[in-house]
Every structure is written in C-alpha cells, then in structure tokens.
Design an enzyme around this catalytic site. Structure first.
Site, short mmCIF file in Angstrom:
data_model
loop_
_atom_site.label_atom_id
_atom_site.label_comp_id
_atom_site.label_asym_id
_atom_site.label_seq_id
_atom_site.Cartn_x
_atom_site.Cartn_y
_atom_site.Cartn_z
N ASP A 18 0.87 -1.16 0.00
CA ASP A 18 0.00 0.00 0.00
C ASP A 18 0.92 1.23 0.00
O ASP A 18 2.07 1.13 0.42
CB ASP A 18 -0.88 -0.04 1.26
CG ASP A 18 -1.53 1.29 1.56
OD1 ASP A 18 -2.27 1.78 0.71
OD2 ASP A 18 -1.26 1.84 2.65
N ASP A 20 -0.06 5.00 0.93
CA ASP A 20 -0.32 5.99 1.99
C ASP A 20 -0.31 5.34 3.37
O ASP A 20 -1.15 4.49 3.67
CB ASP A 20 -1.68 6.64 1.72
CG ASP A 20 -1.74 8.08 2.20
OD1 ASP A 20 -0.77 8.81 1.99
OD2 ASP A 20 -2.77 8.46 2.77
#
Length: 253
Positions: A18, A20
């Site tokens: 991922d 963020d």
C-alpha cells in the site's frame, strides 16, 4: 515462471505495498531511507505498489520516477497498471455502472453530505476516478491540519461508517462495495475491484509467495481484502518505519 525476474535472489517472490501510511506518511512523500530499503529489496525479490489513488497522486508521494523504482505499479487498485514501465490493459468504473446509475449514486452522496453537521467543510466532496469514486464528507481540499482534526472527529462520531451504512441500504443491488481508507474519505467501487484486483495482473508470473504490506488491514479498511486473500501473506503495519523494520527482518537487507 517468467525469466524476467531471474536477476533476483528470490525470483518467485513479490512484495506488494500500500502507499499511503505504508510506504509514505499519510499524504506525505517517501523518505530517502525508504527508497534505499526498496532498492535493496529489489535485489532480493520483485517489488510493486497498489493503491486506490490515481497515478498522478501516487507519483506526488513516491516521486516522478515511480515506474523505475517498482517492477509493478498499480494505480486505482490495478485498473491502471504498469509492468516494468509498460502500461497494461485498463478498465473503468463508469463503464461498469452506466450513466443513469452513476448519477443516482452521486446525487445521493451530495444530498447526504449537504445534511451532515461537521465542524468544517471544504471542497471536492466526490472525486471521480477511473475505477471508483472517492467520497469525502469534509472535502479533499482541506489542509493537513483540518485533515488531522477531521480524522479524530470521524473516529469519535463514526461519520464515514454511518455514511457507508446509508449507501448500503439505498443501493443494495448495485454490485458495489465501500472501503474506508486514509483520514478523510472512503472509496466506492464494484465488488471485486478492491486491491485484490491487482492480483489478476500477477497471474502467469510464477510467483508462489506474495507478501502484502498495509496500514488499513482491518475489516472495513481498504487493505483488508488483499491482506486476508488466500494468495497473499499479509503484514499489518502502523507506519513506514514499521514497514522498513519488517522488510529488514524478513530479507536481511
């Protein structure tokens, strides 16, 4: 197994991240330390990222040379994808929904937001993306300070959670689902178009080990589906520093 990854120590292993909160601070930029860690990791295995944001936003956080830093780049959960810098076939949310259904969904969201009693409202409440819409009760144009304040308010008052429940009740037959992620918004997308969508791009690559790292690896979080998927080994992290620590422990880099 494809020979494209024969230069790696573990050519049948890929690490997916991922963006963020996992590779970068929330809406922040990648650190030099993380860049060095990822460069060392690419000598060990194949490396990719997957996120719901569009590629422009991802490059703002990861740098303009993101396609050179990663073997696989999955924007909007893989609806826009790059393999070794080359673009893969695309898909779209609007194509899936059709104009009439899409308009009804957007109109409901805007009416719901108009009736919300929040400490602050800014702008860009709905962001149209290729594979989804992103809905933000406060609006995506808020400042970092306003973003942090809203996140606290949302956790205490469950604004996004209640919003999603209202949408589920209103559109039970639309074939869409909702994922709360980041600090201020949630994603709306077709069932199966969560982060697991990117896994279809890895079919035929010969990977028998797929590590996934994410900071929203809880039920309702936008990392949950891929974190719990049978094809992946999930790693829940609190921040980029923890991501680096796990990588160094796993791969001795």
């Amino acid at each position: 197994m494809t020979s494209d990854w024969s230069d790696r120590e573990f050519p049948n292993t890929i690490c997916l991240f991922d963006v963020d909160g996992t590779l970068t601070p929330a809406r922040g930029v990648i650190t030099d330390s993380m860049k060095q860690t990822l460069a060392a990791l690419r000598k060990k295995c194949v490396v990719g990222f997957v996120g719901g944001s569009d590629f422009v936003k991802q490059k703002e956080q990861l740098g303009g040379n993101a396609v050179d830093m990663f073997d696989f780049c999955f924007s909007e959960n893989g609806l826009l994808a790059f393999r070794r810098g080359k673009k893969l076939p695309e898909n779209s949310f609007l194509q899936f929904m059709g104009e009439d259904k899409y308009a009804k969904l957007v109109n409901f969201c805007l009416r719901y937001i108009a009736d919300l009693d929040l400490p602050q409202k800014r702008g860009t409440f709905i962001e149209f993306r290729q594979g989804m819409i992103n809905v933000s009760p406060i609006g995506r144009n808020c400042s970092r300070e306003e973003r942090n304040a809203y996140e606290k308010f949302d956790l205490e008052n469950k604004v996004r959670e209640k919003f999603v429940a209202a949408l589920e009740k209103e559109f039970p037959d639309y074939g869409i689902k909702y994922s709360i992620g980041g600090q201020i918004s949630f994603d709306v997308f077709p069932i199966g178009w969560d982060k697991t969508y990117c896994l279809r791009h890895l079919e035929g690559e010969g990977f028998d080990t797929i590590h996934f790292f994410g900071d929203k690896a809880f039920k309702g979080g936008n990392d949950w589906e891929i974190y719990t998927h049978e094809a992946t080994i999930g790693h829940s992290v609190k921040n980029p520093l923890e991501t680096e620590a796990i990588l160094k422990d796993l791969f001795h880099i």
